[in-house]
Design a protein around this motif. Structure first.
Motif, PDB file in Angstrom:
ATOM      1  N   GLY A 217      -8.073  -0.335  -3.943  1.00  0.00           N
ATOM      2  CA  GLY A 217      -6.877  -0.229  -3.119  1.00  0.00           C
ATOM      3  C   GLY A 217      -6.247  -1.576  -2.809  1.00  0.00           C
ATOM      4  O   GLY A 217      -6.446  -2.551  -3.530  1.00  0.00           O
TER       5      GLY A 217
ATOM      6  N   GLN B   2       0.907   4.255  -2.868  1.00  0.00           N
ATOM      7  CA  GLN B   2       0.210   5.421  -2.329  1.00  0.00           C
ATOM      8  C   GLN B   2       0.016   6.501  -3.389  1.00  0.00           C
ATOM      9  O   GLN B   2       0.943   6.909  -4.069  1.00  0.00           O
ATOM     10  CB  GLN B   2       0.987   5.988  -1.153  1.00  0.00           C
ATOM     11  CG  GLN B   2       0.255   7.081  -0.439  1.00  0.00           C
ATOM     12  CD  GLN B   2       0.980   7.502   0.829  1.00  0.00           C
ATOM     13  OE1 GLN B   2       2.161   7.244   1.004  1.00  0.00           O
ATOM     14  NE2 GLN B   2       0.268   8.163   1.699  1.00  0.00           N
ATOM     15  N   GLY B   3      -1.234   6.930  -3.514  1.00  0.00           N
ATOM     16  CA  GLY B   3      -1.574   7.999  -4.445  1.00  0.00           C
ATOM     17  C   GLY B   3      -1.678   7.567  -5.889  1.00  0.00           C
ATOM     18  O   GLY B   3      -1.906   8.398  -6.771  1.00  0.00           O
ATOM     19  N   GLN B   4      -1.511   6.285  -6.174  1.00  0.00           N
ATOM     20  CA  GLN B   4      -1.575   5.781  -7.542  1.00  0.00           C
ATOM     21  C   GLN B   4      -2.890   5.052  -7.791  1.00  0.00           C
ATOM     22  O   GLN B   4      -3.364   4.331  -6.924  1.00  0.00           O
ATOM     23  CB  GLN B   4      -0.416   4.808  -7.804  1.00  0.00           C
ATOM     24  CG  GLN B   4       0.946   5.387  -7.559  1.00  0.00           C
ATOM     25  CD  GLN B   4       1.287   6.494  -8.525  1.00  0.00           C
ATOM     26  OE1 GLN B   4       0.980   6.435  -9.708  1.00  0.00           O
ATOM     27  NE2 GLN B   4       1.914   7.543  -8.014  1.00  0.00           N
ATOM     28  N   ASP B   5      -3.459   5.279  -8.944  1.00  0.00           N
ATOM     29  CA  ASP B   5      -4.648   4.529  -9.352  1.00  0.00           C
ATOM     30  C   ASP B   5      -4.194   3.263 -10.059  1.00  0.00           C
ATOM     31  O   ASP B   5      -3.261   3.288 -10.863  1.00  0.00           O
ATOM     32  CB  ASP B   5      -5.511   5.356 -10.305  1.00  0.00           C
ATOM     33  CG  ASP B   5      -6.150   6.549  -9.622  1.00  0.00           C
ATOM     34  OD1 ASP B   5      -6.479   6.434  -8.427  1.00  0.00           O
ATOM     35  OD2 ASP B   5      -6.298   7.594 -10.278  1.00  0.00           O
TER      36      ASP B   5
ATOM     37  N   TYR C   1       5.015  -0.594  -9.871  1.00  0.00           N
ATOM     38  CA  TYR C   1       4.954  -0.158  -8.480  1.00  0.00           C
ATOM     39  C   TYR C   1       5.937  -0.914  -7.598  1.00  0.00           C
ATOM     40  O   TYR C   1       6.227  -0.493  -6.484  1.00  0.00           O
ATOM     41  CB  TYR C   1       3.541  -0.335  -7.913  1.00  0.00           C
ATOM     42  CG  TYR C   1       2.508   0.415  -8.688  1.00  0.00           C
ATOM     43  CD1 TYR C   1       2.428   1.803  -8.605  1.00  0.00           C
ATOM     44  CD2 TYR C   1       1.622  -0.247  -9.519  1.00  0.00           C
ATOM     45  CE1 TYR C   1       1.484   2.505  -9.329  1.00  0.00           C
ATOM     46  CE2 TYR C   1       0.666   0.455 -10.246  1.00  0.00           C
ATOM     47  CZ  TYR C   1       0.619   1.809 -10.150  1.00  0.00           C
ATOM     48  OH  TYR C   1      -0.323   2.513 -10.867  1.00  0.00           O
TER      49      TYR C   1
ATOM     50  N   LYS D 178       0.836  -1.203   0.000  1.00  0.00           N
ATOM     51  CA  LYS D 178       0.000   0.000   0.000  1.00  0.00           C
ATOM     52  C   LYS D 178       0.872   1.255   0.000  1.00  0.00           C
ATOM     53  O   LYS D 178       0.588   2.215  -0.719  1.00  0.00           O
ATOM     54  CB  LYS D 178      -0.917   0.001   1.219  1.00  0.00           C
ATOM     55  CG  LYS D 178      -1.975   1.098   1.201  1.00  0.00           C
ATOM     56  CD  LYS D 178      -2.843   1.068   2.458  1.00  0.00           C
ATOM     57  CE  LYS D 178      -3.677  -0.178   2.512  1.00  0.00           C
ATOM     58  NZ  LYS D 178      -4.641  -0.173   3.637  1.00  0.00           N
TER      59      LYS D 178
END
Length: 95
Positions: A41, A17-20, A94, A13
């Motif tokens: 999420g 963070q802040g990513q779609d 990511y 997570k």
């Protein structure tokens, strides 16, 4: 939920963070449960996903912590991938 599984989910997570994320991936942790990643999420949960990635908790912690390259993990058999490889590749950015 095991504390270790929850900590692994928190590591992922934090990386996202802040990513779609447009897709759905399930990380199956051998003998412990699953971590789901989708538009909602990151959470400890088991469900349907476009792709399932299976490994040990140690392997996922190394991946999520940046100590193991996802491609190397796949090529050396540390993780197995079942389903839409495209969805798995979306998540690699990511890790």
């Amino acid at each position: 939920m095991s504390d270790a599984l929850g900590k692994a989910a928190e590591m992922l997570k934090a990386k996202m963070q802040g990513q779609d994320f447009d897709g759905s991936v399930k990380f199956t942790v051998e003998g412990m449960g699953a971590i789901m990643v989708d538009a909602g999420g990151v959470r400890v949960e088991d469900g349907e996903a476009e792709v399932t990635i299976a490994a040990t908790l140690d392997t996922f912690q190394d991946l999520f912590g940046g100590d193991l390259d996802p491609t190397e993990a796949f090529m050396t058999g540390k993780i197995s991938v079942d389903g839409d490889m495209g969805a798995a590749m979306k998540l690699v950015q990511y890790l």
